[in-house]
Motif scaffolding. Structure first.
Motif, PDB file in Angstrom:
ATOM      1  N   ALA A   1       0.964  -1.259  -0.011  1.00 24.57           N
ATOM      2  CA  ALA A   1      -0.071   0.009   0.178  1.00 24.57           C
ATOM      3  C   ALA A   1       0.492   1.353  -0.266  1.00 24.57           C
ATOM      4  N   LYS A   2       0.282   2.187  -0.608  1.00 22.82           N
ATOM      5  CA  LYS A   2       1.035   3.705  -0.469  1.00 22.82           C
ATOM      6  C   LYS A   2       0.003   4.611   0.004  1.00 22.82           C
ATOM      7  N   ASP A   3       0.671   5.446   0.765  1.00 24.55           N
ATOM      8  CA  ASP A   3      -0.506   6.374   1.600  1.00 24.55           C
ATOM      9  C   ASP A   3      -0.504   7.834   0.980  1.00 24.55           C
ATOM     10  N   ASN A   4      -1.017   8.742   1.337  1.00 27.37           N
ATOM     11  CA  ASN A   4      -1.122  10.129   1.039  1.00 27.37           C
ATOM     12  C   ASN A   4      -1.227  10.316  -0.639  1.00 27.37           C
TER      13      ASN A   4
ATOM     14  N   ASP B   1       0.992  11.830  -6.182  1.00 29.54           N
ATOM     15  CA  ASP B   1       1.338  11.609  -4.289  1.00 29.54           C
ATOM     16  C   ASP B   1       2.126  12.918  -4.165  1.00 29.54           C
TER      17      ASP B   1
ATOM     18  N   ASP C   1      -6.404  12.094   0.916  1.00 32.20           N
ATOM     19  CA  ASP C   1      -6.453  11.049   2.017  1.00 32.20           C
ATOM     20  C   ASP C   1      -6.783   9.764   1.502  1.00 32.20           C
TER      21      ASP C   1
ATOM     22  N   CYS D   1      -5.448   5.992  -0.588  1.00 35.97           N
ATOM     23  CA  CYS D   1      -4.445   5.222  -0.468  1.00 35.97           C
ATOM     24  C   CYS D   1      -4.601   4.058  -1.675  1.00 35.97           C
TER      25      CYS D   1
ATOM     26  N   VAL E   1      -3.603   0.647  -2.975  1.00 36.10           N
ATOM     27  CA  VAL E   1      -3.588  -0.908  -2.564  1.00 36.10           C
ATOM     28  C   VAL E   1      -2.962  -1.423  -3.861  1.00 36.10           C
TER      29      VAL E   1
ATOM     30  N   ALA F   1      -7.896   6.221   2.945  1.00 37.55           N
ATOM     31  CA  ALA F   1      -6.835   5.925   3.835  1.00 37.55           C
ATOM     32  C   ALA F   1      -7.506   5.217   5.177  1.00 37.55           C
TER      33      ALA F   1
ATOM     34  N   LYS G   1      -7.738   1.632   4.500  1.00 39.38           N
ATOM     35  CA  LYS G   1      -6.699   0.906   4.195  1.00 39.38           C
ATOM     36  C   LYS G   1      -6.350  -0.386   4.851  1.00 39.38           C
TER      37      LYS G   1
END
Ligand code: ASP
Ligand code: MG
Length: 435
Positions: free
Chosen positions: A298-301, A348, A371, A373, A375, A419, A422
């Motif tokens: 996963a990558k946030d923000n 991002d 906000d 994310c 996946v 987010a 997630k």
């Protein structure tokens, strides 16, 4: 022959250097690539900053501090008085030369010489330590074979031509510096921060190594985030393209540029942990594993931007206009989904979000979702395989999904979720894909 690369923390203290030396001694004939001791390259960057800002005192103080750190390591590392004083002499020479640079006019050429000292020091300490241990070690000076061409790209034919003859001399351990090189003007240069992995990959490709081992002190890759999911498993094998997909997700994986030479030369890369040297690690090569899903990451923000416009229907050139806006603000787009009347993208980097949105409004109605994310599910997802899409989507049956990306490569499906969703996304995917 194998190539073994050890990162900064793996050689970060006298004790860690001894530990690496022990691993190296067990491994037979091989090329060993070292990074600078951890923290050193950052300190060298700091010294260069002082010199660019004409703060000679700041630079000298930092140089002195770094020197005493190395003298301490030398005092701890060597048993024999004689070897220790040889090491001390090497260290003092390096730092005297650095002090000399503070008296010169400072520019990019001097900066790159400063940055090169970390790898030169770590390999010198290792060379002396291995000699003290009675290991037959030969130093291969990276500055004599690692080279960039006029475009700033590694010059593989030159590297081969200058490296292969060095390996004809007998030794058990051929030791060399990661990261540093010369450019086409013969000046000292480097392969960018973190470039020691790149060095290892280039050497592996140049000598046709049987394997390139990347040793760090972090625990290997898992098939899902162990902080969120109860039952995760180590990922033992990845295709180079799967590794490239995962790199964006901050997986503990090499940067795709670094492994490119290995991928093209078909040399397997193995990620290993110096703290658990007997663990098999993760093997990356060109062999697909048909129908296997390897990992979820996963990558946030993430921010999603939707541009809806009836003008898009049957029109051409609409996407170009949209992409040009992102390009003009040097903002990379990650996921893209289109319909006939709208397009959604994710970014991002939101530095120019306000400006981008303002310009996009010329072409349609714009909606921004903050906000979010991404996946991503990585594995062998060739479109002709069946079943995996439905498993991924079934896992999402109770979770709102903003975008789905599939078909961009044979190795991934990406899902964009809030987010706050997630963790349950990762948990649900784990249940549907791995249990
Ligand atoms: N020493 C360099 C750096 O810190 C190269 C490397 O460690 O790979 O960026
Ligand atoms: Mg590093």
């Amino acid at each position: 022959m194998k190539v073994m690369k050890f990162g900064g923390t793996s050689v970060g203290s006298a004790e860690r250097i001894r530990n690496v030396a022990a691993l190296v001694q067990q491994a037979g004939r091989q090329v060993v690539v070292l990074s600078a001791m951890s923290g050193t390259t950052n300190t060298l960057v700091e010294i260069a900053d002082y010199l660019y800002n004409r703060n000679t005192d700041g630079a000298r103080e930092t140089i002195k501090r770094l020197e005493s750190k190395y003298l301490k390591v030398a005092a701890e590392l060597f048993a024999s008085e004689e070897v220790r004083s040889q090491a001390e002499k090497g260290i003092q020479d390096t730092f005297t030369a650095l002090l000399g640079i503070t008296r010169e006019l400072f520019g990019p050429v001097q900066e790159r010489i400063v940055l090169a000292q970390g790898e030169l020091l770590s390999t010198r300490l290792m060379e002396l330590y291995l000699q003290e241990q009675g290991v037959q070690v030969l130093m291969l000076p990276a500055l004599s074979f690692m080279r960039l061409d006029a475009q700033g790209e590694p010059d593989l034919p030159y590297i081969k031509e200058h490296l292969l003859p060095l390996l004809e001399q007998p030794a058990q351990v051929y030791l060399t510096q990661g990261y540093i090189c010369r450019n086409s003007h013969d000046e000292v240069d480097n392969l960018q921060r973190g470039g020691s992995d790149y060095t290892a990959s280039l050497i592996g490709a140049a000598i046709g190594a049987e394997e390139i081992q990347i040793w760090t002190d972090i625990d290997g890759m898992h098939n899902n985030d162990p902080r969120v999911v109860d039952h995760t498993e180590a990922v033992r094998h990845l295709h180079f393209d799967e590794a490239a997909e995962l790199a964006y997700f901050g997986a503990k994986i090499l940067h795709p540029t670094c492994i490119q030479p290995a991928k093209y030369a078909n040399i397997p890369v193995r990620l290993l942990n110096t703290m658990k040297p007997d663990a098999p690690g993760t093997l990356i090569d060109n062999k697909p594993e048909p129908g296997t899903i390897k990992a979820v990451a996963a990558k946030d923000n993430i921010t999603a931007i939707k541009i809806k416009s009836s003008r898009m229907l049957l029109a051409h050139g609409f996407l170009r206009k949209v992409f040009e806006i992102f390009e003009s603000y040097r903002t990379p787009i990650d996921m893209i989904c289109t319909s006939e009347v709208g397009v959604s993208v994710t970014v991002d980097n939101t530095r120019y979000l306000t400006e981008i949105v303002r310009e996009l409004k010329r072409y349609g109605t714009v909606t921004v979702d903050l906000d979010m994310c991404i996946v991503c599910v990585v594995g062998d997802m060739d479109w002709e395989n069946i079943g995996f899409e439905s498993r991924v989507l079934a896992a999402m049956k109770d979770i709102p999904v903003r975008m789905v990306g599939y078909g961009g490569s044979n190795f991934n499906i990406s899902l964009l979720v809030r987010a706050e969703d997630k963790d349950r996304t990762l948990q649900s995917l784990s249940r549907y894909l791995f249990l």
